[in-house]
Design an enzyme around this catalytic site. Structure first.
Site, PDB file in Angstrom:
ATOM      1  N   LYS A 228     -27.580  -2.029 -40.753  1.00 11.13           N
ATOM      2  CA  LYS A 228     -28.369  -0.863 -41.167  1.00 11.13           C
ATOM      3  C   LYS A 228     -27.461   0.354 -41.293  1.00 11.13           C
ATOM      4  O   LYS A 228     -26.867   0.802 -40.309  1.00 11.13           O
ATOM      5  CB  LYS A 228     -29.473  -0.592 -40.142  1.00 11.13           C
ATOM      6  CG  LYS A 228     -30.244   0.708 -40.369  1.00 11.13           C
ATOM      7  CD  LYS A 228     -31.179   1.005 -39.200  1.00 11.13           C
ATOM      8  CE  LYS A 228     -31.733   2.421 -39.262  1.00 11.13           C
ATOM      9  NZ  LYS A 228     -32.549   2.752 -38.066  1.00 11.13           N
ATOM     10  N   LYS A 240     -38.739  14.037 -37.685  1.00  5.72           N
ATOM     11  CA  LYS A 240     -38.419  13.986 -36.264  1.00  5.72           C
ATOM     12  C   LYS A 240     -38.409  15.386 -35.652  1.00  5.72           C
ATOM     13  O   LYS A 240     -38.243  16.383 -36.368  1.00  5.72           O
ATOM     14  CB  LYS A 240     -37.030  13.366 -36.060  1.00  5.72           C
ATOM     15  CG  LYS A 240     -36.899  11.892 -36.405  1.00  5.72           C
ATOM     16  CD  LYS A 240     -35.461  11.434 -36.172  1.00  5.72           C
ATOM     17  CE  LYS A 240     -35.252   9.977 -36.554  1.00  5.72           C
ATOM     18  NZ  LYS A 240     -35.921   9.064 -35.610  1.00  5.72           N
ATOM     19  N   ASP A 251     -27.339   6.668 -36.722  1.00  6.00           N
ATOM     20  CA  ASP A 251     -28.311   5.710 -37.221  1.00  6.00           C
ATOM     21  C   ASP A 251     -27.687   4.711 -38.191  1.00  6.00           C
ATOM     22  O   ASP A 251     -28.380   3.850 -38.730  1.00  6.00           O
ATOM     23  CB  ASP A 251     -29.492   6.424 -37.878  1.00  6.00           C
ATOM     24  CG  ASP A 251     -30.793   5.641 -37.739  1.00  6.00           C
ATOM     25  OD1 ASP A 251     -30.864   4.773 -36.853  1.00  6.00           O
ATOM     26  OD2 ASP A 251     -31.727   5.888 -38.518  1.00  6.00           O
ATOM     27  N   ARG A 314     -36.037  -0.656 -41.141  1.00  5.65           N
ATOM     28  CA  ARG A 314     -36.524  -2.020 -41.408  1.00  5.65           C
ATOM     29  C   ARG A 314     -36.787  -2.241 -42.895  1.00  5.65           C
ATOM     30  O   ARG A 314     -36.743  -3.370 -43.371  1.00  5.65           O
ATOM     31  CB  ARG A 314     -37.774  -2.281 -40.577  1.00  5.65           C
ATOM     32  CG  ARG A 314     -38.979  -1.464 -40.920  1.00  5.65           C
ATOM     33  CD  ARG A 314     -40.026  -1.462 -39.829  1.00  5.65           C
ATOM     34  NE  ARG A 314     -39.560  -0.749 -38.647  1.00  5.65           N
ATOM     35  CZ  ARG A 314     -40.242  -0.647 -37.513  1.00  5.65           C
ATOM     36  NH1 ARG A 314     -41.441  -1.228 -37.418  1.00  5.65           N
ATOM     37  NH2 ARG A 314     -39.771   0.023 -36.490  1.00  5.65           N
TER      38      ARG A 314
END
Length: 462
Positions: A228, A240, A251, A314
């Protein structure tokens, strides 16, 4: 090439004695008078992590004492003997006494010595380690340098590391190892049937992309790694909080881990047909952001209702996994900084992993302990699959509830893997909140060394 901090076995060096508290009195009483008195004056008691520098009669450094955990009742950190690499004065050192696994003790030295100094004046580490007997310096160098590459990527500011820079890192790796690298960028993702990668990244001025590296001989077993690569995650329109956004440069830690594992495998010339897929995006906010309630098409043909734009990782992984699965690799592994639920369950140091293959899971668990790259198996619990149901699409990207967030994320990804012989998903954190032996505070490379150990065990070298 061997790491610059490593010296050949047998090189004269200052001994670093690793000693448990119960064994210290006997060792202390055998010391010459000057170092014995000095240790007493310094209050050294061999508590775990405590150390003392002992002089000889001329005042020169003669030895180092390092307190370590006893073998029982607690499990000693195998990296503990290497914890002094960043604190000892310049010189050559050799580990002595009860160092445990010499490979891990020496690797702990190299991993402790890591520093990220892109944005400040470098302070080089000058404490060099003599290789313990029968330890392969080239192997240690491979592991340490690939781990450092992953840490560098995670630690780099998102202003300096976007999707294009992630691609540059993969291309640099390809040039080093004579691998083929291609990328599908921007609107090419739509014509290439990678619509969810495009949807997540289209709001950013930095174009989204899928990076694809191939290496090895045709006919060798296919091993595919997917990472990812969210260069920065604002959360999208489900924005956020400021605290939640603070570490979002990490991330792309899954991409960093996948890149590191690929580097280790290629450097060791394992007998595999390796493919590395990195969907690289920035989840930004603009007029073209994808929205809660949108229904996205996926490469696999499943439609996905967006319950939360902050569950973007995802989505990009699903398209990449579907692409990887079309080749039916023998082994497919993905790495992702995917869920906060995994941290609630297991903390930052112990990533969960998921697999339907019990044999693969058992080997991952065994190798995790053997190479000190900790992970813990969690269940792909079929009854929770229904939590991803949508009333208007094939599935939702979130469960809509507070329970089992890491499990339902893994179940979501599992929908996009069908043909691969074996598949495992690692939900990593990619960050050390505090410094421990072998693990300095900051970006961390999780699950890559155990993946390399697994590949080495399954496929061997050329």
């Amino acid at each position: 090439m061997v790491h610059p901090l490593l010296l050949p076995a047998g090189t004269p060096a200052i001994p670093v004695h690793c000693v448990a508290k119960a064994d210290w009195p006997a060792l202390r009483d055998g010391l010459p008078p000057v170092p014995r008195s000095f240790a007493r004056a310094q209050g050294f008691e061999a508590r775990p992590g405590q150390h003392v520098l002992l002089p000889d009669t001329t005042g020169a450094l003669a030895a180092v004492m390092l307190g370590v955990e006893p073998v029982s009742p607690r499990r000693r950190d195998p990296f503990a003997p290497g914890r002094l690499a960043a604190t000892l004065p310049p010189g050559n050192y050799a580990l002595a006494g009860d160092i445990g696994d010499p490979n891990l003790a020496a690797l702990g030295w190299l991993l402790t010595a890591y520093r990220f100094e892109r944005y400040r004046k470098p302070k080089p580490i000058t404490a060099r380690l003599v290789l313990p007997e029968r330890v392969d310096g080239e192997e240690l160098t491979n592991l340490a340098q690939a781990s450092a590459l992953a840490r560098d990527l995670v630690n780099t500011s998102a202003a300096d590391l976007g999707p294009a820079e992630i691609e540059a890192a993969v291309r640099g790796l390809g040039e080093t190892h004579d691998a083929e690298v291609s990328s599908t960028v921007g609107d090419e993702l739509l014509t290439g049937n990678l619509p969810m990668i495009h949807a997540v990244g289209r709001a950013s001025p930095r174009a989204p992309r899928l990076i694809d590296l191939r290496w090895g001989k045709e006919g060798d077993p296919k091993l595919t790694l997917v990472g990812k690569g969210v260069a920065f995650d604002t959360g999208g329109l489900n924005l956020k909080t400021d605290a939640g956004m603070l570490l979002m440069k990490k991330d792309m830690g899954g991409a960093a881990a996948a890149i590191a594992a690929a580097s280790m495998i290629m450097q060791a010339k394992l007998k595999v047909r390796l493919r590395l897929l990195v969907p690289a995006v920035e989840n930004a906010v603009s007029g073209s952001s994808f929205r809660p309630g949108d229904v996205l098409q996926s490469r696999k043909g499943l439609t996905v209702e967006i319950g939360n734009t902050d569950a973007e990782g995802r989505l990009i992984l699903a398209d990449a996994l579907a692409l990887a699965d079309e080749e039916a690799p023998e082994l497919l592994i993905d790495f992702a900084t995917l869920t906060g639920a995994a941290r609630v369950a297991l903390g930052p140091d112990l990533p969960p992993f998921y697999s339907h293959d019990d044999g693969l899971a058992a080997e991952i668990a065994r190798l995790s302990a053997a190479v000190n790259d900790p992970v813990w198996r969690m269940p792909l619990w079929p009854p929770y699959d229904g939590m991803l149901e949508s009333k208007i699409a094939d599935l939702n990207n979130v469960s809509g509830g507070a329970f089992a967030g890491s499990v339902t994320a893994a179940l979501f990804l599992n929908r996009f893997v069908e043909k691969s012989r074996s598949y495992a998903h690692f939900d990593i954190y990619g960050w050390n909140p505090s410094t421990k032996p072998g693990r300095p505070e900051g970006g961390e490379c999780q699950a890559a060394r155990l993946t390399y150990a697994l590949a080495k065990q399954l496929y061997g070298g050329r």
